[in-house]
Design an enzyme around this catalytic site. Structure first.
Site, PDB file in Angstrom:
ATOM      1  N   SER A 247       0.823  -1.203   0.000  1.00 60.08           N
ATOM      2  CA  SER A 247       0.000   0.000   0.000  1.00 60.08           C
ATOM      3  C   SER A 247       0.865   1.265   0.000  1.00 60.08           C
ATOM      4  CB  SER A 247      -0.899   0.001   1.236  1.00 60.08           C
ATOM      5  OG  SER A 247      -0.107  -0.026   2.400  1.00 60.08           O
ATOM      6  N   GLU A 268       6.798  -0.182  -4.991  1.00 63.03           N
ATOM      7  CA  GLU A 268       5.746  -0.409  -5.988  1.00 63.03           C
ATOM      8  C   GLU A 268       4.445  -0.362  -5.222  1.00 63.03           C
ATOM      9  OE1 GLU A 268       2.959  -1.673  -7.816  1.00 63.03           O
ATOM     10  OE2 GLU A 268       3.825  -3.680  -8.021  1.00 63.03           O
ATOM     11  N   CYS A 302      -2.668  -4.284  -8.166  1.00 60.68           N
ATOM     12  CA  CYS A 302      -2.241  -2.885  -8.022  1.00 60.68           C
ATOM     13  C   CYS A 302      -2.521  -2.090  -9.287  1.00 60.68           C
ATOM     14  CB  CYS A 302      -0.768  -2.812  -7.639  1.00 60.68           C
ATOM     15  SG  CYS A 302       0.277  -3.770  -8.723  1.00 60.68           S
TER      16      CYS A 302
HETATM   17  P1  NAI Z   1       0.273  -3.467   3.373  1.00 61.75           P
HETATM   18  O1  NAI Z   1       0.941  -2.425   2.577  1.00 61.75           O
HETATM   19  O2  NAI Z   1       0.007  -3.188   4.802  1.00 61.75           O
HETATM   20  O3  NAI Z   1       1.120  -4.817   3.340  1.00 61.75           O
HETATM   21  C1  NAI Z   1       2.085  -5.154   2.382  1.00 61.75           C
HETATM   22  C2  NAI Z   1       3.283  -5.789   3.072  1.00 61.75           C
HETATM   23  O4  NAI Z   1       3.917  -4.835   3.932  1.00 61.75           O
HETATM   24  C3  NAI Z   1       2.949  -6.970   3.968  1.00 61.75           C
HETATM   25  O5  NAI Z   1       3.971  -7.934   3.844  1.00 61.75           O
HETATM   26  C4  NAI Z   1       2.952  -6.368   5.362  1.00 61.75           C
HETATM   27  O6  NAI Z   1       3.237  -7.289   6.367  1.00 61.75           O
HETATM   28  C5  NAI Z   1       4.072  -5.366   5.249  1.00 61.75           C
HETATM   29  N1  NAI Z   1       4.015  -4.240   6.192  1.00 61.75           N
HETATM   30  C6  NAI Z   1       2.919  -3.686   6.779  1.00 61.75           C
HETATM   31  N2  NAI Z   1       3.287  -2.656   7.562  1.00 61.75           N
HETATM   32  C7  NAI Z   1       4.628  -2.550   7.465  1.00 61.75           C
HETATM   33  C8  NAI Z   1       5.605  -1.657   8.028  1.00 61.75           C
HETATM   34  N3  NAI Z   1       5.251  -0.677   8.835  1.00 61.75           N
HETATM   35  N4  NAI Z   1       6.888  -1.839   7.708  1.00 61.75           N
HETATM   36  C9  NAI Z   1       7.269  -2.812   6.871  1.00 61.75           C
HETATM   37  N5  NAI Z   1       6.402  -3.686   6.326  1.00 61.75           N
HETATM   38  C10 NAI Z   1       5.102  -3.551   6.601  1.00 61.75           C
HETATM   39  O7  NAI Z   1      -1.049  -3.865   2.647  1.00 61.75           O
HETATM   40  P2  NAI Z   1      -2.321  -4.593   3.299  1.00 61.75           P
HETATM   41  O8  NAI Z   1      -2.583  -4.128   4.682  1.00 61.75           O
HETATM   42  O9  NAI Z   1      -2.117  -6.019   3.131  1.00 61.75           O
HETATM   43  O10 NAI Z   1      -3.465  -4.049   2.381  1.00 61.75           O
HETATM   44  C11 NAI Z   1      -4.070  -2.790   2.634  1.00 61.75           C
HETATM   45  C12 NAI Z   1      -4.373  -2.096   1.368  1.00 61.75           C
HETATM   46  O11 NAI Z   1      -3.170  -1.826   0.658  1.00 61.75           O
HETATM   47  C13 NAI Z   1      -5.196  -2.867   0.369  1.00 61.75           C
HETATM   48  O12 NAI Z   1      -6.546  -2.748   0.607  1.00 61.75           O
HETATM   49  C14 NAI Z   1      -4.801  -2.256  -0.923  1.00 61.75           C
HETATM   50  O13 NAI Z   1      -5.546  -1.098  -1.152  1.00 61.75           O
HETATM   51  C15 NAI Z   1      -3.367  -1.894  -0.715  1.00 61.75           C
HETATM   52  N6  NAI Z   1      -2.429  -2.886  -1.278  1.00 61.75           N
HETATM   53  C16 NAI Z   1      -1.841  -2.595  -2.448  1.00 61.75           C
HETATM   54  C17 NAI Z   1      -0.995  -3.501  -3.027  1.00 61.75           C
HETATM   55  C18 NAI Z   1      -0.356  -3.214  -4.312  1.00 61.75           C
HETATM   56  O14 NAI Z   1       0.221  -4.102  -4.908  1.00 61.75           O
HETATM   57  N7  NAI Z   1      -0.413  -2.013  -4.785  1.00 61.75           N
HETATM   58  C19 NAI Z   1      -0.724  -4.793  -2.429  1.00 61.75           C
HETATM   59  C20 NAI Z   1      -1.368  -4.985  -1.156  1.00 61.75           C
HETATM   60  C21 NAI Z   1      -2.194  -4.056  -0.637  1.00 61.75           C
END
Ligand code: NAI
Length: 798
Positions: A247, A268, A302
């Site tokens: 995110s 990304e 994404c």
């Molecule tokens: P997220 O961004 O929280 O998680 C992605 C990864 O980052 C996971 O492995 C998570 O454990 C890790 N992470 C979380 N907080 C972190 C921190 N402070 N420091 C380092 N690593 C950390 O995404 P989440 O909560 O799974 O999804 C929330 C929203 O994010 C979704 O609804 C969507 O809108 C968006 N998202 C976008 C993605 C993309 O490819 N653009 C992929 C996943 C989510």
């Protein structure tokens, strides 16, 4: 009598399940479904003994328990990767290529297990994991086996970054492993990967597969856990690079956490990608395109085409056709081979989708869903279409990350482009028209890293993927992707400048800065008193506050005065730089830019003696040569045509970043300035430059050279004053697309922190650089930093 048409109307699908038995057996064989981390080539129990469950979102059944990574676990993984790094980096290129080749082969050999495991853990249809995800994973390793083989030949002067931390999301769990790990290993780095907490299983399975392929222990490590574990990895001092997909919110946190640490970073992030349909588009293809764009992987993509922009005259017809198609989509068990959409990854994501859909209805948009119901067991959500959406509505702006499409209309191509770019994101876009002239005219105007013409969601390892603006920076795949895991060899030799200015904004010129050949003009007569103004929009401009500062030479003599620029002056300069954007985007040609750079060089040469009296002949001559270098490059910095597996071409176009802020180094006041400004403008950026703080006079004199060189107004703007304070204002500014900073460690940190607001790309250095050395002071590295690569996919054929 039943006609074929009638049969098609009524024909029911029979069940076509893929067996989950081998995948469940693989899970069971691992401590009855309890997984440790994979560190140093071994399964390793978590030091703090904490585990969490990973579930099958289609059934809510618990699949396995995985370790929650703690500080001690991350420390162990980093220690393993650090120990393995020198050996892995020292391998001959061919040996690394053999390992990557083996990984590709092993993925293919285990493709069924991986496809089923992925479907179980993520909820996505087996058709997608089997036919798209896993083949793309293998393709990525093959492609990068090639880069490993060619590394020394194709990236001379570059070395691996070292130990790399990679954090990935849950939407393409194994594909993201491949996108991250393949280039990192090919370049010669070692890796600690943290998969998403919802979907850790295929990464763990891959670690085991890599082990059986003979990958040396410690080269690839997996530590599982949630965001807290990710945070520990980001903050670990012995990790030299972070690569993140997820995110924008977390991307921003990571940008801030790594600011000033010297860690390389690629992000990304999210998107709200437009899917633009012109009235002459082939509607049948458009409908299938929309299905792929927003219902592929339940819209948890994404680069999902989540904003449907339709030319007004055909909008109603398209909506009707789309609803009919949605009525036929099949949502159900991900392991059923005839299912179009599987389950949403987790309850929290389902709630988020529901909440945003409710918000859309509350804000007045019209919501439509098919008449059939989703399975009640598991986390399912139906395909959803919103019409009558205002461009400012929450659902038109926020990434929903679910199977929800919002539709809006436009009248003209110009309006389509404006609507498409009306988002802080810039990941992907899709353009549909049978008029290729129109499509190719629109594509370069879209602020997106990838543009698909009459197609959508096409990916290939040979074509870089990544975004503009709040969709992050850096590219994955292709040659650009390899550079993200390499660094220039001289960086390892050059010393840190250190924390000279410990407080940003406090003026503290430092006599220890190498002043190149700063000379005091040789004359006993007092010089003509002159205060250099700022240079904004092609004109010399008085500073907002009317203050100036004295510039003192190494021996204490006053050399002159320059204007003291402030926040308002910076804002004016940014406005002027924006007004000049025709310099890059379609206005001036490479040839024109080359002519102007030659003209600057010529005029500098004419006044060479005068500049030599200030900074020495060597620096002046090097500056003239440098201007020639970028005049030479201006019409040669071509993109590429990638050989992707489509019938068509993928054009990788080099585009300027846009408006660039540049804080020039304090040393080499003329050459440092020219070395940064010339590549930036050669490829079409417009710039706001802060010259050397202690020695700005060469730069202020240089703008008088610009005045006689036909440089269009606003292309180069010069603001003198307190460098770090001004650099921070530029880094904070939302309308500045990129920021280059060469100065102190404190300044680097301040710039990187401030850049998180609009996710501008930064290029910073607190290391000394020998600007006279052409290997350090000029060339492709500078041009790459000055460019964004946009990949335009153009399928052809009837
Ligand atoms: P997220 O961004 O929280 O998680 C992605 C990864 O980052 C996971 O492995 C998570 O454990 C890790 N992470 C979380 N907080 C972190 C921190 N402070 N420091 C380092 N690593 C950390 O995404 P989440 O909560 O799974 O999804 C929330 C929203 O994010 C979704 O609804 C969507 O809108 C968006 N998202 C976008 C993605 C993309 O490819 N653009 C992929 C996943 C989510």
């Amino acid at each position: 009598m039943a006609t074929v048409a009638k049969l098609f109307e009524t024909m029911e699908y029979g069940p076509a399940p893929e067996s989950d038995a081998p995948a469940l057996e693989w899970i069971r064989q691992h401590d009855n479904g309890r997984f440790g981390h994979f560190i140093n080539g071994r399964w390793t129990a978590p030091v703090e003994g904490q585990y969490f469950e990973t579930i099958n979102p289609a059934t809510t059944a618990v699949l396995a328990r995985v370790a929650q990574g703690s500080k001690a676990d991350i420390d162990a993984a980093v220690a393993g990767a650090t120990a393995a790094a020198p050996g892995w980096a020292a391998l001959p290129a061919h040996a690394r290529a053999r390992y990557l080749y083996a990984l590709a082969r092993e993925v293919q050999r285990h493709s069924r297990l991986l496809a089923v495991l992925e479907s179980l853990d993520n909820g996505k249809p087996i058709r997608e994991t089997r036919d798209l995800d896993i083949p793309l994973v293998a393709r990525h390793f093959y492609h990068h086996a090639g880069w490993a083989q060619l590394r020394d030949a194709e990236f001379p002067g570059y070395v691996p970054v070292g130990v790399v931390g990679q954090i990935i999301p849950w939407n393409f769990p194994l594909l993201m492993v491949a996108w991250k790990v393949a280039p990192a290993l090919a370049a010669g780095n070692t890796v600690i990967l943290k998969p998403a907490e919802f979907t850790p299983l295929t990464a763990l399975c891959f670690a085991e597969i890599a082990q059986s392929a003979g990958l040396p222990a410690g080269v690839f490590n997996v530590v599982t856990g949630d965001g807290a574990t990710g945070k520990l990895l980001v903050e670990h001092p012995d990790v030299q690079k972070i690569a993140f997909t997820g995110s924008t919110e977390v991307g921003r946190i990571i940008r801030k956490a790594t600011a000033g640490s010297g860690k390389k970073l690629t992000l990304e992030l999210g998107g709200k990608s437009p899917f633009i349909v012109f009235d002459d588009a082939d509607f049948d293809s458009v409908i299938e395109g929309v299905v792929d764009a927003i219902w592929f992987n339940q819209g948890q993509v994404c680069c999902a085409g989540s904003r449907l922009l339709v030319q007004e005259g055909v909008a109603d017809r398209l909506t009707q056709k789309l609803r009919a198609r949605m009525e036929k989509l099949r949502v159900g068990s991900p392991l059923d081979k005839a299912v179009d959409m599987g389950a949403i990854v987790a309850p929290v994501q389902l709630e988020r989708i529901r909440g945003l859909v409710e918000r859309g209805v509350e804000e007045g948009a019209k919501m439509w869903q098919p008449s059939w119901a989703c399975p009640t067991e598991g986390y399912f959500y139906p395909p959803t279409l919103f019409t009558d959406v205002s461009p400012a509505a929450t659902i038109a702006q926020v990434e929903i990350f679910g199977p929800v499409l919002v539709s809006m209309t436009f009248r003209t191509p110009k309006e389509a482009v404006e609507l498409a770019n009306n988002t802080p994101y810039g990941l992907a876009a899709s353009v549909w028209s049978e008029n290729i002239n129109l499509a190719l005219d629109v594509a370069p105007k879209l602020k997106a890293g990838v543009v698909w013409i009459n197609s959508t969601n096409l990916f290939d390892a040979a074509s870089g993927f990544g975004g503009y603006r709040e969709s992050g920076f850096g590219r994955e795949g292709g040659r650009e992707g390899m550079y993200e895991y390499l660094k220039p060899e001289y960086e390892t030799r050059n010393a840190e400048v250190g924390m000279r200015n410990d407080k940003v904004g406090v003026e503290k010129p430092d006599a220890s800065i190498p002043h190149s050949a700063i000379r005091i003009p040789q004359s006993d007569i007092p010089p003509v008193d002159r205060t250099y103004k700022l240079f904004i929009g092609g004109k010399q401009a008085r500073p907002d506050q009317g203050y100036s500062r004295r510039i003192v030479g190494p021996d204490g003599r006053v050399l002159g005065e320059v204007a003291e620029g402030n926040r308002k002056d910076v804002r004016n300069a940014v406005e002027a730089a924006h007004a000049a954007d025709g310099w890059g985007r379609g206005g001036a040609s490479g040839h024109t830019r080359a002519q102007i750079l030659y003209f600057i060089a010529e005029n500098l040469a004419t006044r060479g003696a005068e500049f030599a009296a200030r900074v020495g002949r060597e620096e002046v001559d090097a500056s003239i040569a440098r201007l020639f270098t970028y005049a030479a490059w201006a019409d040669k910095w071509d993109g590429a045509v990638h050989h992707t597996p489509i019938r068509g071409v993928t054009l990788a176009m080099n585009e300027p970043v846009g408006v660039l802020g540049i804080a020039a180094p304090d040393e080499f006041p003329l050459l440092g300035f020219v070395s940064l400004v010339a590549p930036a403008i050669a490829v079409g950026n417009t710039v706001i430059v802060i010259p050397s703080e202690p020695n700005p006079l060469a730069a202020t004199e240089f703008y008088t050279v610009l005045e006689t060189s036909d440089v269009p107004s606003g292309v180069i703007n010069v603001i003198t004053g307190a460098k770090d304070a001004l650099a921070k204002v530029l880094a904070d500014h939302d309308d500045v697309d990129g920021m280059w900073y060469f100065g102190t460690a404190a300044g680097v940190k301040a710039v990187e922190l401030a850049s998180a607001a609009n996710m501008k790309r930064t290029w910073t250095s607190a290391r000394t650089r020998d600007w006279l050395d052409t290997r350090q002071g000029e060339g492709r590295e500078f041009l790459r930093r000055a460019t964004e690569v946009k990949n335009i996919w153009i399928p052809y054929g009837e």
